[in-house]
Motif scaffolding. Structure first.
Motif, PDB file in Angstrom:
ATOM      1  N   ARG A   6     -21.961 -17.206  21.238  1.00 14.48           N
ATOM      2  CA  ARG A   6     -21.771 -15.968  20.482  1.00 14.48           C
ATOM      3  C   ARG A   6     -20.331 -15.916  19.961  1.00 14.48           C
ATOM      4  O   ARG A   6     -19.470 -16.628  20.452  1.00 14.48           O
ATOM      5  N   PRO A   7     -20.080 -15.064  18.969  1.00 14.14           N
ATOM      6  CA  PRO A   7     -18.715 -14.964  18.436  1.00 14.14           C
ATOM      7  C   PRO A   7     -17.737 -14.491  19.505  1.00 14.14           C
ATOM      8  O   PRO A   7     -18.084 -13.692  20.377  1.00 14.14           O
ATOM      9  N   ALA A   8     -16.517 -14.991  19.433  1.00 14.12           N
ATOM     10  CA  ALA A   8     -15.478 -14.610  20.380  1.00 14.12           C
ATOM     11  C   ALA A   8     -14.898 -13.247  20.011  1.00 14.12           C
ATOM     12  O   ALA A   8     -14.978 -12.808  18.867  1.00 14.12           O
ATOM     13  N   ILE A   9     -14.294 -12.604  20.989  1.00 14.42           N
ATOM     14  CA  ILE A   9     -13.572 -11.362  20.751  1.00 14.42           C
ATOM     15  C   ILE A   9     -12.463 -11.646  19.745  1.00 14.42           C
ATOM     16  O   ILE A   9     -11.818 -12.685  19.788  1.00 14.42           O
ATOM     17  N   ARG A  10     -12.264 -10.707  18.860  1.00 16.67           N
ATOM     18  CA  ARG A  10     -11.275 -10.861  17.800  1.00 16.67           C
ATOM     19  C   ARG A  10     -10.287  -9.699  17.867  1.00 16.67           C
ATOM     20  O   ARG A  10     -10.676  -8.550  18.003  1.00 16.67           O
ATOM     21  N   LEU A  11      -9.024  -9.991  17.767  1.00 18.63           N
ATOM     22  CA  LEU A  11      -7.990  -8.966  17.700  1.00 18.63           C
ATOM     23  C   LEU A  11      -7.755  -8.625  16.235  1.00 18.63           C
ATOM     24  O   LEU A  11      -7.531  -9.515  15.415  1.00 18.63           O
ATOM     25  N   VAL A  12      -7.829  -7.333  15.892  1.00 19.87           N
ATOM     26  CA  VAL A  12      -7.631  -6.890  14.515  1.00 19.87           C
ATOM     27  C   VAL A  12      -6.479  -5.891  14.506  1.00 19.87           C
ATOM     28  O   VAL A  12      -6.529  -4.869  15.180  1.00 19.87           O
ATOM     29  N   LEU A  13      -5.443  -6.209  13.736  1.00 20.91           N
ATOM     30  CA  LEU A  13      -4.271  -5.353  13.651  1.00 20.91           C
ATOM     31  C   LEU A  13      -4.417  -4.392  12.484  1.00 20.91           C
ATOM     32  O   LEU A  13      -4.750  -4.797  11.370  1.00 20.91           O
ATOM     33  N   ARG A  14      -4.184  -3.109  12.757  1.00 24.26           N
ATOM     34  CA  ARG A  14      -4.138  -2.096  11.698  1.00 24.26           C
ATOM     35  C   ARG A  14      -2.995  -1.153  12.029  1.00 24.26           C
ATOM     36  O   ARG A  14      -2.888  -0.672  13.155  1.00 24.26           O
ATOM     37  N   LEU A  15      -2.157  -0.910  11.053  1.00 24.34           N
ATOM     38  CA  LEU A  15      -1.025  -0.017  11.228  1.00 24.34           C
ATOM     39  C   LEU A  15      -1.314   1.293  10.511  1.00 24.34           C
ATOM     40  O   LEU A  15      -1.689   1.286   9.334  1.00 24.34           O
ATOM     41  N   ASP A  16      -1.171   2.400  11.216  1.00 29.25           N
ATOM     42  CA  ASP A  16      -1.386   3.721  10.637  1.00 29.25           C
ATOM     43  C   ASP A  16      -0.037   4.369  10.366  1.00 29.25           C
ATOM     44  O   ASP A  16       0.789   4.500  11.273  1.00 29.25           O
ATOM     45  N   PHE A  17       0.189   4.742   9.106  1.00 28.87           N
ATOM     46  CA  PHE A  17       1.415   5.403   8.692  1.00 28.87           C
ATOM     47  C   PHE A  17       1.092   6.876   8.444  1.00 28.87           C
ATOM     48  O   PHE A  17       0.309   7.170   7.542  1.00 28.87           O
ATOM     49  N   PRO A  18       1.673   7.778   9.215  1.00 25.81           N
ATOM     50  CA  PRO A  18       1.384   9.199   8.982  1.00 25.81           C
ATOM     51  C   PRO A  18       1.799   9.602   7.568  1.00 25.81           C
ATOM     52  O   PRO A  18       2.793   9.092   7.056  1.00 25.81           O
ATOM     53  N   PRO A  19       1.077  10.486   6.877  1.00 28.61           N
ATOM     54  CA  PRO A  19      -0.054  11.197   7.424  1.00 28.61           C
ATOM     55  C   PRO A  19      -1.391  10.462   7.266  1.00 28.61           C
ATOM     56  O   PRO A  19      -2.293  10.674   8.056  1.00 28.61           O
ATOM     57  N   ALA A  20      -1.538   9.570   6.263  1.00 30.35           N
ATOM     58  CA  ALA A  20      -2.874   9.007   6.063  1.00 30.35           C
ATOM     59  C   ALA A  20      -2.893   7.573   5.541  1.00 30.35           C
ATOM     60  O   ALA A  20      -3.951   7.071   5.206  1.00 30.35           O
ATOM     61  N   ASP A  21      -1.765   6.911   5.427  1.00 31.63           N
ATOM     62  CA  ASP A  21      -1.753   5.544   4.912  1.00 31.63           C
ATOM     63  C   ASP A  21      -2.068   4.545   6.023  1.00 31.63           C
ATOM     64  O   ASP A  21      -1.733   4.770   7.185  1.00 31.63           O
ATOM     65  N   ARG A  22      -2.708   3.445   5.628  1.00 36.48           N
ATOM     66  CA  ARG A  22      -3.057   2.397   6.594  1.00 36.48           C
ATOM     67  C   ARG A  22      -2.761   1.039   5.979  1.00 36.48           C
ATOM     68  O   ARG A  22      -2.951   0.824   4.783  1.00 36.48           O
ATOM     69  N   LEU A  23      -2.343   0.118   6.841  1.00 35.76           N
ATOM     70  CA  LEU A  23      -2.135  -1.261   6.423  1.00 35.76           C
ATOM     71  C   LEU A  23      -2.841  -2.155   7.421  1.00 35.76           C
ATOM     72  O   LEU A  23      -2.567  -2.082   8.622  1.00 35.76           O
ATOM     73  N   GLY A  24      -3.764  -2.969   6.906  1.00 42.08           N
ATOM     74  CA  GLY A  24      -4.523  -3.859   7.777  1.00 42.08           C
ATOM     75  C   GLY A  24      -4.834  -5.162   7.066  1.00 42.08           C
ATOM     76  O   GLY A  24      -4.354  -5.442   5.969  1.00 42.08           O
ATOM     77  N   ARG A  25      -5.680  -5.942   7.715  1.00 47.27           N
ATOM     78  CA  ARG A  25      -5.972  -7.282   7.205  1.00 47.27           C
ATOM     79  C   ARG A  25      -6.632  -7.273   5.832  1.00 47.27           C
ATOM     80  O   ARG A  25      -6.438  -8.192   5.045  1.00 47.27           O
ATOM     81  N   GLY A  26      -7.389  -6.235   5.506  1.00 50.79           N
ATOM     82  CA  GLY A  26      -8.045  -6.167   4.201  1.00 50.79           C
ATOM     83  C   GLY A  26      -7.050  -6.083   3.055  1.00 50.79           C
ATOM     84  O   GLY A  26      -7.159  -6.812   2.066  1.00 50.79           O
ATOM     85  N   LYS A  27      -6.076  -5.195   3.169  1.00 47.04           N
ATOM     86  CA  LYS A  27      -5.074  -5.067   2.111  1.00 47.04           C
ATOM     87  C   LYS A  27      -4.198  -6.315   2.042  1.00 47.04           C
ATOM     88  O   LYS A  27      -3.832  -6.760   0.956  1.00 47.04           O
ATOM     89  N   ILE A  28      -3.889  -6.884   3.192  1.00 45.79           N
ATOM     90  CA  ILE A  28      -3.079  -8.107   3.192  1.00 45.79           C
ATOM     91  C   ILE A  28      -3.867  -9.253   2.560  1.00 45.79           C
ATOM     92  O   ILE A  28      -3.321 -10.028   1.760  1.00 45.79           O
ATOM     93  N   GLU A  29      -5.143  -9.356   2.869  1.00 41.20           N
ATOM     94  CA  GLU A  29      -5.979 -10.399   2.249  1.00 41.20           C
ATOM     95  C   GLU A  29      -6.049 -10.195   0.737  1.00 41.20           C
ATOM     96  O   GLU A  29      -5.997 -11.159  -0.030  1.00 41.20           O
ATOM     97  N   LEU A  30      -6.149  -8.941   0.298  1.00 39.75           N
ATOM     98  CA  LEU A  30      -6.160  -8.659  -1.137  1.00 39.75           C
ATOM     99  C   LEU A  30      -4.856  -9.141  -1.781  1.00 39.75           C
ATOM    100  O   LEU A  30      -4.879  -9.782  -2.836  1.00 39.75           O
ATOM    101  N   LEU A  31      -3.725  -8.865  -1.137  1.00 39.90           N
ATOM    102  CA  LEU A  31      -2.442  -9.355  -1.657  1.00 39.90           C
ATOM    103  C   LEU A  31      -2.432 -10.877  -1.743  1.00 39.90           C
ATOM    104  O   LEU A  31      -1.944 -11.447  -2.728  1.00 39.90           O
ATOM    105  N   GLU A  32      -2.965 -11.545  -0.730  1.00 42.94           N
ATOM    106  CA  GLU A  32      -3.005 -13.013  -0.755  1.00 42.94           C
ATOM    107  C   GLU A  32      -3.846 -13.530  -1.910  1.00 42.94           C
ATOM    108  O   GLU A  32      -3.473 -14.508  -2.574  1.00 42.94           O
ATOM    109  N   HIS A  33      -4.963 -12.864  -2.187  1.00 41.47           N
ATOM    110  CA  HIS A  33      -5.814 -13.277  -3.314  1.00 41.47           C
ATOM    111  C   HIS A  33      -5.116 -13.005  -4.649  1.00 41.47           C
ATOM    112  O   HIS A  33      -5.246 -13.801  -5.584  1.00 41.47           O
TER     113      HIS A  33
END
Length: 133
Positions: A6-33
């Protein structure tokens, strides 16, 4: 010893910036693309998202910090495009470094958690997609 059925446990980093902004792997992947393709629309297609969704994410990223991560070029013979700023490049590098540090710091604990999981799903267990809402 990790279980391979079965798939292994995965660590996913997401940073929450108050009041409502978030930075995670999706936005970083978009920047890479965007870096790799020079295009917001091509980056969105690579991630199976609409141009509008990709553009909204870029706009959110550009509004999260003092400096923009992406610069758009208008029209012209090649039809415009997008490129990362120097800040956007550093943002990717720093985020990926944070992911690596978090994984290194928690590697032993993640391995222990993995070892606590059953080798096969329990009888009658349902996949997450089959769970009632």
């Amino acid at each position: 010893m990790p279980h391979t059925d079965r798939p292994a446990i995965r660590l996913v980093l997401r940073l929450d910036f108050p009041p409502a902004d978030r930075l995670g792997r999706g936005k970083i992947e978009l920047l890479e693309h965007i870096r790799d393709t020079g295009s917001i629309s091509a980056a969105g297609r690579a991630m199976d998202m609409s141009y509008r969704r990709a553009w909204l994410l870029v706009d959110a990223l550009n509004g999260m910090f003092d400096e923009p991560a992406v610069e758009r070029q208008r029209g012209g013979r090649q039809g415009g495009g997008a490129q990362l700023t120097a800040f956007g490049e550093v943002l990717i590098q720093r985020f990926r470094a944070m992911e690596a540090k978090a994984l290194e710091a928690m590697g032993e604990d993640l391995a222990w958690l993995e070892d606590q999981r059953p080798r096969t799903p329990a009888a009658g267990a349902r996949a997450p997609s089959e769970m009632p809402e």
